[in-house]
Design a protein around this motif. Sequence first.
Motif, PDB file in Angstrom:
ATOM      1  N   GLN A  53      -7.925   1.172   5.973  1.00  0.00           N
ATOM      2  CA  GLN A  53      -7.379  -0.157   6.248  1.00  0.00           C
ATOM      3  C   GLN A  53      -6.604  -0.164   7.568  1.00  0.00           C
ATOM      4  O   GLN A  53      -6.812  -1.023   8.425  1.00  0.00           O
ATOM      5  CB  GLN A  53      -6.479  -0.584   5.079  1.00  0.00           C
ATOM      6  N   GLU A  54      -5.739   0.816   7.730  1.00  0.00           N
ATOM      7  CA  GLU A  54      -4.950   0.877   8.965  1.00  0.00           C
ATOM      8  C   GLU A  54      -5.847   1.147  10.176  1.00  0.00           C
ATOM      9  O   GLU A  54      -5.662   0.537  11.237  1.00  0.00           O
ATOM     10  CB  GLU A  54      -3.867   1.952   8.844  1.00  0.00           C
ATOM     11  N   ASN A  55      -6.823   2.033  10.027  1.00  0.00           N
ATOM     12  CA  ASN A  55      -7.731   2.332  11.145  1.00  0.00           C
ATOM     13  C   ASN A  55      -8.494   1.071  11.538  1.00  0.00           C
ATOM     14  O   ASN A  55      -8.721   0.815  12.722  1.00  0.00           O
ATOM     15  CB  ASN A  55      -8.725   3.438  10.758  1.00  0.00           C
ATOM     16  N   ALA A  71      -8.706   4.890   1.315  1.00  0.00           N
ATOM     17  CA  ALA A  71      -8.708   3.430   1.469  1.00  0.00           C
ATOM     18  C   ALA A  71      -7.524   2.965   2.330  1.00  0.00           C
ATOM     19  O   ALA A  71      -7.669   2.119   3.205  1.00  0.00           O
ATOM     20  CB  ALA A  71      -8.670   2.768   0.095  1.00  0.00           C
ATOM     21  N   HIS A  72      -6.370   3.537   2.070  1.00  0.00           N
ATOM     22  CA  HIS A  72      -5.133   3.209   2.794  1.00  0.00           C
ATOM     23  C   HIS A  72      -5.320   3.466   4.301  1.00  0.00           C
ATOM     24  O   HIS A  72      -5.046   2.605   5.141  1.00  0.00           O
ATOM     25  CB  HIS A  72      -4.044   4.087   2.166  1.00  0.00           C
ATOM     26  N   PHE A  73      -5.824   4.646   4.638  1.00  0.00           N
ATOM     27  CA  PHE A  73      -5.986   4.997   6.047  1.00  0.00           C
ATOM     28  C   PHE A  73      -7.104   4.167   6.684  1.00  0.00           C
ATOM     29  O   PHE A  73      -6.991   3.754   7.836  1.00  0.00           O
ATOM     30  CB  PHE A  73      -6.262   6.498   6.207  1.00  0.00           C
ATOM     31  N   THR A 124       0.840  -1.205   0.000  1.00  0.00           N
ATOM     32  CA  THR A 124       0.000   0.000   0.000  1.00  0.00           C
ATOM     33  C   THR A 124       0.874   1.253   0.000  1.00  0.00           C
ATOM     34  O   THR A 124       0.584   2.232  -0.694  1.00  0.00           O
ATOM     35  CB  THR A 124      -0.897   0.004   1.256  1.00  0.00           C
ATOM     36  N   HIS A 125       1.966   1.202   0.758  1.00  0.00           N
ATOM     37  CA  HIS A 125       2.826   2.375   0.840  1.00  0.00           C
ATOM     38  C   HIS A 125       3.543   2.665  -0.476  1.00  0.00           C
ATOM     39  O   HIS A 125       3.791   3.817  -0.814  1.00  0.00           O
ATOM     40  CB  HIS A 125       3.830   2.208   1.995  1.00  0.00           C
ATOM     41  N   LYS A 126       3.845   1.619  -1.219  1.00  0.00           N
ATOM     42  CA  LYS A 126       4.470   1.832  -2.540  1.00  0.00           C
ATOM     43  C   LYS A 126       3.514   2.601  -3.444  1.00  0.00           C
ATOM     44  O   LYS A 126       3.922   3.473  -4.216  1.00  0.00           O
ATOM     45  CB  LYS A 126       4.840   0.493  -3.184  1.00  0.00           C
ATOM     46  N   MET A 136       4.137   6.326  13.433  1.00  0.00           N
ATOM     47  CA  MET A 136       2.828   5.659  13.543  1.00  0.00           C
ATOM     48  C   MET A 136       2.756   4.317  12.812  1.00  0.00           C
ATOM     49  O   MET A 136       2.350   3.301  13.377  1.00  0.00           O
ATOM     50  CB  MET A 136       1.733   6.588  12.988  1.00  0.00           C
ATOM     51  N   ASP A 137       3.112   4.322  11.535  1.00  0.00           N
ATOM     52  CA  ASP A 137       2.980   3.078  10.754  1.00  0.00           C
ATOM     53  C   ASP A 137       3.987   2.029  11.213  1.00  0.00           C
ATOM     54  O   ASP A 137       3.708   0.828  11.178  1.00  0.00           O
ATOM     55  CB  ASP A 137       3.143   3.365   9.249  1.00  0.00           C
ATOM     56  N   ASN A 138       5.133   2.499  11.652  1.00  0.00           N
ATOM     57  CA  ASN A 138       6.148   1.576  12.157  1.00  0.00           C
ATOM     58  C   ASN A 138       5.611   0.795  13.365  1.00  0.00           C
ATOM     59  O   ASN A 138       5.698  -0.438  13.420  1.00  0.00           O
ATOM     60  CB  ASN A 138       7.390   2.390  12.548  1.00  0.00           C
TER      61      ASN A 138
HETATM   62 FE   LIG Z   1       0.261   3.853   6.052  1.00  0.00          FE
END
Ligand SMILES: [Fe+2]
Length: 135
Positions: free
Chosen positions: A55-57, A51-53, A19-21, A115-117
């Motif tokens: 998913q993480e949420n 969508a990316h956020f 997703t990050h790519k 955060m993502d780490n």
């Molecule tokens: Fe992210």
Amino acid sequence: MQWGWSDRLSLPYAVMDETHKEFVELCAALSEENPSTFLQRLDALITHSVAHFDQENTWMAETDFPPKGCHEQEHNAVLEIMREVRQRFEAGDEELGARLAEELPHWFEHHVDTMDNMLARHMAALQKEASVLSA
Ligand SMILES: [Fe+2]
Ligand SMILES: [Fe+2]
């Protein structure tokens, strides 16, 4: 030199890297000097980011991850900035678009490092735990 993906951004949770790519690609595209397609490129980044956020949420909600509030707030804040810039660019402030293109990579690198780490490590640990339990 154009900003792009590097292993420096890689986290211990592979799904997240994918997703990050995509984020990096869309974000780097913002710096193309072609005002006539800027809004289109920004919209693509906003659609991806929602969508990316999300998913993480969702991962954080499903696993009761304590930094959820803080992490979600960073997502909401940057989305708000993207939408604000979109509006102001449309109203004629093209310079602001260039500033967003310049600032977003810094925001992203910092967000990935912090955060993502934390979230990636948490998800990877849960995955490992699950595979041990099912073995
Ligand atoms: Fe992210
Ligand atoms: Fe995040």
